[in-house]
Design an enzyme around this catalytic site. Structure first.
Site, mmCIF file in Angstrom:
data_model
loop_
_atom_site.group_PDB
_atom_site.id
_atom_site.type_symbol
_atom_site.label_atom_id
_atom_site.label_comp_id
_atom_site.label_asym_id
_atom_site.label_seq_id
_atom_site.Cartn_x
_atom_site.Cartn_y
_atom_site.Cartn_z
ATOM 1 N N GLU A 81 -12.545 5.638 4.940
ATOM 2 C CA GLU A 81 -10.916 5.646 4.390
ATOM 3 C C GLU A 81 -10.590 4.269 4.765
ATOM 4 O O GLU A 81 -10.273 4.087 5.925
ATOM 5 C CB GLU A 81 -10.097 6.513 5.183
ATOM 6 C CG GLU A 81 -10.613 8.092 4.874
ATOM 7 C CD GLU A 81 -10.178 8.475 3.436
ATOM 8 O OE1 GLU A 81 -9.464 7.786 2.861
ATOM 9 O OE2 GLU A 81 -10.802 9.482 3.045
ATOM 10 N N CYS A 107 -2.179 1.885 5.899
ATOM 11 C CA CYS A 107 -3.099 1.551 4.908
ATOM 12 C C CYS A 107 -2.469 1.747 3.425
ATOM 13 O O CYS A 107 -2.994 1.272 2.438
ATOM 14 C CB CYS A 107 -4.441 2.362 4.916
ATOM 15 S SG CYS A 107 -4.108 4.218 4.967
#
Length: 404
Positions: free
Chosen positions: A174, A205
């Site tokens: 991820e 993110c």
């Protein structure tokens, strides 16, 4: 990491452990919020909504996730898993993928509290918290695991993938990326963009990295951002009452200041550096794709605005970028939505909610998780068939080639 592998298999055990995670969060909420305040300067609301809330908002439906077994597919756990978690959301990004281990370099308060609480609530023979940074993570990666789950930067993700490849270990990565926003002239949801950027001082993110807008609407967009800015912080973001999160350390603090000094764009407002590693969210206009702000993911409180002719020009820029984690499209125009969705752009997500699998593609990672998709990530679909003793091989062959 269990000393007795079979003890984690029973359904009763697997239903109980996620509930213990919920008890951990609910019974220690004040301590968890205090750890996030100490590590990242998070206010109570910002600690609760994006970090602690998702952990307890939905009861894991383990029995349903395990259902659907038949004579051909048997859902078996992959085995021992390592979960290498980041500093920016230390609780939610450790617990939602399920706890294996944590390598936390910049969130010492959260990491120490996690190491204290996990053995009290979860089976200590099956779950462990490992504290450390590069040295400890390197050692962890040298070990044999049945699945590796990593959340963090692309550069470290490559190292994790290489280490896993040596052991032929499946990996979920991820990662981040320069997640863009396209704003049509008719869009009025500007507060959402600004709220997403200021959360955790832009250290998320999925934070908007930059905004594409039609050139004739750039001034109106800046004014809308200014109104949102004043709404969020009536006394200014650096005021002691603002409770704005801080940049994680001196290195990132100086990196953000350097970016603001190097950009060829104009800082429309914000960007002032204050004490305690806090920087005002900065809106920069007239930014070009070759600007220093566009060299890599910003991961900080700076939002460049890039004027374009139309959505097609924005898509052309997006197509030249590495595969993105998220693309945000703010429009009421169905044709614009379709252009961004139907094969002209690539990204891990166009929207992210708990019930959907969350994950990247290419440089933004691979694999997915959240809810049942976390269960699927750590599950091996093991083929199984019970062949009757009197079944002959000739009948088997006729069946396989479709003969009757």
């Amino acid at each position: 990491m269990t000393k007795a592998p079979c003890r984690t298999i029973p359904l009763e055990y697997r239903c109980k452990q996620p509930l213990q995670v919920a008890h951990l969060v609910q019974e220690n909420a004040d301590a968890l919020k205090a750890s996030l305040k100490a590590d990242l300067g998070r206010c109570p609301v910002e600690a609760t909504l994006p970090e602690l809330g998702p952990i307890v908002s939905k009861k894991p439906q383990v029995e349903d996730w395990r259902s659907g077994r038949d004579t051909t597919i048997f859902k078996a756990p992959k085995g021992t898993v390592v979960n290498i978690s980041p500093w920016n959301f230390p609780w939610v990004l450790t617990i939602l993928p399920l706890i294996g281990a944590i390598a936390a370099e910049h969130a010492p308060a959260s990491a120490a509290l996690m190491a204290e609480l996990v053995p009290k609530y979860l089976d200590p023979d099956a779950y462990a918290v490992c504290l450390g940074a590069a040295k400890e993570t390197t050692h962890i990666l040298d070990l044999k695991w049945d699945h590796t789950f990593y959340t963090g930067s692309e550069s470290v993700g490559r190292i994790v993938a290489q280490a896993a490849a040596k052991q032929l270990t499946p990996v979920t990565l991820e990662l981040g990326g320069q997640s863009p926003v396209f704003v049509d002239g008719d869009s009025t949801n500007i507060e959402r963009i600004f709220g997403g950027k200021q959360q955790n001082a832009g250290q998320v993110c999925v934070a908007p990295n930059h905004v594409f807008v039609q050139e004739q609407h750039q001034s109106a967009l800046v004014e809308a951002f200014r109104k949102a800015y004043d709404l969020f912080w009536p006394n200014g973001p650096l005021d002691s009452s603002s409770e704005m999160a801080r940049v994680v350390n001196n290195g990132h603090y100086n990196r953000n200041k350097k970016l603001l000094s190097q950009t060829s764009g104009k800082v429309a407002f914000g960007g002032q550096a204050g004490p305690g590693l806090r920087i005002e969210p900065a809106i920069t206009t007239g930014v070009k794709m070759n600007d220093p702000l566009m060299d890599t993911e910003i991961f900080g409180p700076i939002l460049p605005i890039i004027p374009v002719a139309d959505v097609d020009a924005a898509i052309s820029h997006i197509q030249l970028m590495p595969t993105l984690l998220v693309i945000y499209v703010f429009t009421e125009n169905e044709e614009t939505k379709n252009k961004c969705r139907d094969h002209r752009t690539q990204s891990g997500q166009l929207v992210a909610v708990y019930e959907m699998p969350f994950g990247g593609q290419g440089q933004s990672g691979y694999g997915s998780y959240l809810g049942k998709y976390s269960f699927d990530t750590f599950t091996h679909q093991r083929g199984y068939i019970n062949v009757p003793a009197d079944a002959g091989w000739v009948n088997d062959c006729r069946l396989h080639v479709g003969l009757t």
